[in-house]
Design a protein around this motif. Structure first.
Motif, mmCIF file in Angstrom:
data_model
loop_
_atom_site.group_PDB
_atom_site.id
_atom_site.type_symbol
_atom_site.label_atom_id
_atom_site.label_comp_id
_atom_site.label_asym_id
_atom_site.label_seq_id
_atom_site.Cartn_x
_atom_site.Cartn_y
_atom_site.Cartn_z
ATOM 1 N N PRO A 31 10.358 1.991 -11.689
ATOM 2 C CA PRO A 31 10.954 3.217 -11.147
ATOM 3 C C PRO A 31 10.314 4.486 -11.706
ATOM 4 C CG PRO A 31 12.668 1.643 -11.726
ATOM 5 C CD PRO A 31 11.380 1.086 -12.265
ATOM 6 N N LYS A 32 9.610 4.403 -12.827
ATOM 7 C CA LYS A 32 8.963 5.583 -13.406
ATOM 8 C C LYS A 32 7.745 6.036 -12.609
ATOM 9 C CE LYS A 32 10.397 4.865 -18.208
ATOM 10 N NZ LYS A 32 9.938 4.725 -19.610
ATOM 11 N N ALA A 33 7.266 5.212 -11.674
ATOM 12 C CA ALA A 33 6.044 5.533 -10.938
ATOM 13 C C ALA A 33 6.309 5.861 -9.471
ATOM 14 C CB ALA A 33 5.061 4.367 -11.037
ATOM 15 N N ARG A 34 7.508 6.300 -9.147
ATOM 16 C CA ARG A 34 7.848 6.525 -7.740
ATOM 17 C C ARG A 34 7.116 7.720 -7.128
ATOM 18 N NH1 ARG A 34 8.699 2.490 -5.383
ATOM 19 N NH2 ARG A 34 9.683 3.628 -3.683
ATOM 20 N N TYR A 35 6.522 8.572 -7.951
ATOM 21 C CA TYR A 35 5.788 9.726 -7.436
ATOM 22 C C TYR A 35 4.283 9.455 -7.358
ATOM 23 C CZ TYR A 35 5.093 14.734 -6.497
ATOM 24 O OH TYR A 35 4.790 15.948 -5.918
ATOM 25 N N ILE A 36 3.901 8.197 -7.535
ATOM 26 C CA ILE A 36 2.491 7.825 -7.498
ATOM 27 C C ILE A 36 2.262 6.886 -6.322
ATOM 28 C CG2 ILE A 36 0.573 6.755 -8.755
ATOM 29 C CD1 ILE A 36 2.140 7.279 -11.341
ATOM 30 N N THR A 37 1.391 7.254 -5.403
ATOM 31 C CA THR A 37 1.043 6.356 -4.299
ATOM 32 C C THR A 37 -0.347 6.691 -3.770
ATOM 33 O OG1 THR A 37 1.917 5.286 -2.303
ATOM 34 C CG2 THR A 37 2.000 7.704 -2.365
ATOM 35 N N GLY A 38 -1.035 5.680 -3.280
ATOM 36 C CA GLY A 38 -2.375 5.848 -2.746
ATOM 37 C C GLY A 38 -3.452 5.984 -3.799
ATOM 38 N N ALA B 262 -4.734 3.610 3.114
ATOM 39 C CA ALA B 262 -4.179 3.533 4.466
ATOM 40 C C ALA B 262 -2.717 3.121 4.438
ATOM 41 C CB ALA B 262 -4.999 2.549 5.303
ATOM 42 N N MET B 263 -2.392 2.102 3.635
ATOM 43 C CA MET B 263 -1.004 1.653 3.552
ATOM 44 C C MET B 263 -0.112 2.720 2.928
ATOM 45 S SD MET B 263 -0.955 -2.437 2.749
ATOM 46 C CE MET B 263 -1.768 -2.339 1.144
ATOM 47 N N ALA B 264 -0.650 3.487 1.969
ATOM 48 C CA ALA B 264 0.149 4.560 1.373
ATOM 49 C C ALA B 264 0.587 5.549 2.440
ATOM 50 C CB ALA B 264 -0.651 5.257 0.274
ATOM 51 N N HIS B 265 -0.315 5.904 3.338
ATOM 52 C CA HIS B 265 0.042 6.799 4.453
ATOM 53 C C HIS B 265 1.102 6.163 5.356
ATOM 54 C CE1 HIS B 265 -2.650 10.325 4.360
ATOM 55 N NE2 HIS B 265 -3.521 9.531 3.747
ATOM 56 N N ASP B 266 0.867 4.928 5.744
ATOM 57 C CA ASP B 266 1.728 4.289 6.733
ATOM 58 C C ASP B 266 3.091 3.892 6.187
ATOM 59 O OD1 ASP B 266 -0.188 4.563 8.668
ATOM 60 O OD2 ASP B 266 -0.891 2.494 8.592
ATOM 61 N N LEU B 267 3.146 3.556 4.893
ATOM 62 C CA LEU B 267 4.376 2.997 4.346
ATOM 63 C C LEU B 267 5.219 3.987 3.562
ATOM 64 C CD1 LEU B 267 3.125 -0.532 3.215
ATOM 65 C CD2 LEU B 267 4.020 0.203 5.437
ATOM 66 N N SER B 268 4.688 5.169 3.271
ATOM 67 C CA SER B 268 5.491 6.154 2.535
ATOM 68 C C SER B 268 6.770 6.534 3.280
ATOM 69 C CB SER B 268 4.669 7.405 2.209
ATOM 70 O OG SER B 268 4.195 8.038 3.382
ATOM 71 N N PRO B 269 6.782 6.618 4.622
ATOM 72 C CA PRO B 269 8.053 6.911 5.291
ATOM 73 C C PRO B 269 9.091 5.808 5.110
ATOM 74 C CG PRO B 269 6.211 7.399 6.749
ATOM 75 C CD PRO B 269 5.661 6.634 5.581
ATOM 76 N N ARG B 270 8.648 4.614 4.730
ATOM 77 C CA ARG B 270 9.579 3.507 4.485
ATOM 78 C C ARG B 270 9.994 3.437 3.011
ATOM 79 N NH1 ARG B 270 8.859 -0.311 8.563
ATOM 80 N NH2 ARG B 270 10.899 -1.094 7.902
ATOM 81 N N ILE C 71 7.952 3.015 0.410
ATOM 82 C CA ILE C 71 7.146 2.014 -0.307
ATOM 83 C C ILE C 71 5.923 2.692 -0.909
ATOM 84 C CG2 ILE C 71 5.853 -0.141 -0.102
ATOM 85 C CD1 ILE C 71 7.560 -0.699 2.446
ATOM 86 N N THR C 72 5.732 2.547 -2.217
ATOM 87 C CA THR C 72 4.515 3.046 -2.857
ATOM 88 C C THR C 72 3.443 1.964 -2.826
ATOM 89 O OG1 THR C 72 5.205 2.343 -5.069
ATOM 90 C CG2 THR C 72 5.835 4.570 -4.368
ATOM 91 N N VAL C 73 2.188 2.401 -2.734
ATOM 92 C CA VAL C 73 1.056 1.472 -2.653
ATOM 93 C C VAL C 73 -0.053 1.977 -3.564
ATOM 94 C CG1 VAL C 73 -0.502 0.211 -1.116
ATOM 95 C CG2 VAL C 73 1.645 1.143 -0.210
ATOM 96 N N ASN C 74 -0.420 1.180 -4.539
ATOM 97 C CA ASN C 74 -1.451 1.586 -5.494
ATOM 98 C C ASN C 74 -2.390 0.428 -5.812
ATOM 99 O OD1 ASN C 74 -0.725 4.456 -6.342
ATOM 100 N ND2 ASN C 74 1.246 3.404 -6.594
ATOM 101 N N CYS C 75 -3.474 0.761 -6.497
ATOM 102 C CA CYS C 75 -4.495 -0.228 -6.864
ATOM 103 C C CYS C 75 -4.819 -0.067 -8.342
ATOM 104 C CB CYS C 75 -5.749 0.006 -6.019
ATOM 105 S SG CYS C 75 -7.170 -1.039 -6.416
ATOM 106 N N LYS D 85 -13.491 -5.928 -2.688
ATOM 107 C CA LYS D 85 -12.762 -5.114 -3.658
ATOM 108 C C LYS D 85 -12.812 -3.630 -3.292
ATOM 109 C CE LYS D 85 -11.108 -8.252 -6.349
ATOM 110 N NZ LYS D 85 -9.644 -8.449 -6.449
ATOM 111 N N ALA D 86 -13.935 -3.182 -2.744
ATOM 112 C CA ALA D 86 -14.009 -1.798 -2.265
ATOM 113 C C ALA D 86 -13.051 -1.591 -1.097
ATOM 114 C CB ALA D 86 -15.440 -1.468 -1.858
ATOM 115 N N ALA D 87 -12.942 -2.590 -0.248
ATOM 116 C CA ALA D 87 -12.036 -2.488 0.898
ATOM 117 C C ALA D 87 -10.577 -2.398 0.462
ATOM 118 C CB ALA D 87 -12.232 -3.686 1.824
ATOM 119 N N ILE D 88 -10.236 -3.020 -0.664
ATOM 120 C CA ILE D 88 -8.873 -2.932 -1.183
ATOM 121 C C ILE D 88 -8.491 -1.476 -1.442
ATOM 122 C CG2 ILE D 88 -7.423 -3.447 -3.200
ATOM 123 C CD1 ILE D 88 -7.694 -5.791 -1.369
#
Length: 250
Positions: free
Chosen positions: A231-238, A170-178, A180-184, A161-164
């Motif tokens: 769509p309300k959370a598009r400015y939230i990632t990582g 990491a995915m937020a960095h890599d996928l933001s140019p595509r 894609i938002t990534v959150n936990c 769970k810590a690794a998640i």
């Protein structure tokens, strides 16, 4: 009723009961077609689908061991094929066995890592080409309070769970140019049917307290996840959203 996820498709892993079912039902209520994934219990997954359909939504049941690379790719492909698109991934599937550290076997360790962590990596990697085509591509993974606070007899679960959290960043960095938002979302004590279904409550539950003086509900977790998928959370990632009733302050 507004449906901000109308025409979207969401894959929710481990959606047969409890938190996973609540998330699947809530995303369907918001208009998404939901691919309800289950590891083994297809009867319980069918109950989730029936609840979605009773509310006017649509769903597909998909089964498989997501820690297997071929199976993970198949499940993602089938989810995308259901409606010709895939917009949202919710990584909820997890196992939480307990054992003293000195009693853990490497097989125990690998089994938990496979379900809780490897499957997240495999599903997300397979989903990227689909999510990148969506104007609302979003990944939300379920962490947990003990991944931050620790607890006894759960070294393998807590590590996964810590690794998640790290993988989310990491995915937020890599996928933001595509796009894609990534959150936990990291739930604390949640009132689920685990004990009623023949399981036992984790030992650390006896010593946990929080400010609100109660356990959270599966609907409260579902609401938080659904917001991060919307769509309300598009400015939230990582980010990691702690959903624990103020446990850190108690």
């Amino acid at each position: 009723m507004t449906q901000p996820l109308k025409d979207h498709t969401a894959l929710v892993t481990g959606a047969s009961r409890n938190i996973g079912r609540a998330i699947a039902v809530e995303l369907a209520r918001m208009g998404a077609h939901v691919a309800v994934h289950v590891g083994r219990d297809t009867d319980a997954a069918a109950e989730t689908m029936a609840e979605i359909e009773a509310g006017g939504g649509s769903a597909t049941v998909l089964q498989g061991d997501l820690s297997d690379e071929t199976t993970a790719k198949r499940v993602v492909a089938e989810a995308a094929a259901a409606r010709g698109r895939l917009d949202i991934i919710v990584n909820n599937a997890a196992i939480r066995p307990e054992a003293a550290f000195e009693d853990l076997t490497f097989a125990d360790w690998r089994r938990v890592m496979g379900v809780n962590l490897d499957a997240v990596f495999l599903v997300c990697q397979a989903a990227v080409p689909h999510l990148a085509q969506s104007p609302n591509g979003a990944i939300v993974s379920l962490g947990g309070l003990t991944g931050h606070s620790g607890a006894g007899d759960r070294a393998h679960v807590i590590t996964s769970k810590a690794a998640i959290v790290g993988l989310t960043k990491a995915m937020a960095h890599d996928l933001s140019p595509r796009g894609i938002t990534v959150n936990c979302v990291a739930p604390g004590l949640i009132d689920t049917a685990r004990v009623a279904q023949g399981g036992t409550a984790p030992k650390h539950h006896d010593s946990r307290t929080n400010l609100v003086g109660r356990r959270g509900t599966t609907q409260e977790v579902a609401d938080a996840v659904a917001f991060l998928c919307s769509p309300k959370a598009r400015y939230i990632t990582g980010e990691t959203l702690q959903l624990n009733g103020g446990a850190y302050l108690a």
